[in-house]
Design a protein around this motif. Sequence first.
Motif: not given
Length: 258
Positions: A134-141
Amino acid sequence: MGNSLFRWERRKRLKSKVRNLDLDSFDYLILTLVFLMSFVALRLFFIFEVVQAPCVEYLATIGSDDGLPSIFKLTHYIALLMMVFWGVVGLARFLEGKRSWHQIIWFLTLLLSILMIAVFTRALVPEKHINPPDGILNVALHPSEVSWSHLEKGRWIAHGLPGCVWLEENIITQRNHESKSTQLGILQGLGLGKPYIQTLIDSQTYRPMTAYERDRFIIKHDCMNDVTRYGQHRSVCEEPYLYPVERGKLPPIDLLQY
């Protein structure tokens, strides 16, 4: 004078070879399609390889929407149809008596080019249907592994990696699959076994999204769909490799003192 005669002789020999090859509209059509399909497939593939697509599904579903196949799957099917068409053309020419070495080499060269396109695109077609993210998001591992960056307007910012999000399943990809090595069998190395992209999908890992990550993704999605932001840089909705940390979560004491 001698050089002029030599150039004239070379042009005469070149024209003689072209006449022996006897190209027609079918030859030019297939040659054009081979160049166009090679450019499209390789260009798209290397674009996403250079920028490192955040997940394998993102690469495998390029262009797929509303039941339409991905660009690589569509290119693979077109290449197979081209092989059948070119085989029929070659058979018809053989029955007409066009059996010179020039014709045979030309036919096999184009047939091999089409086969290479079919094999290359097949490696990028999964064995079964997959849902695009659905999309992309910056996250922690991992949610507990925050890589603190700086304080900005009273809000702590952390370094993150882009991951693919599936809202319905409430999952996000992890980037630890990039360090895993995959061994290919002989058939797979030749493009005849299991598609390589399926191997990459099987080696990819996922984790559940936190409630805060889900809220951030919805806010980012609404920001990107805001028509008033048309023409603005995508960093307006999310900075590259950075994300705001959940309120109330603070870095270690040594970083606070620094």
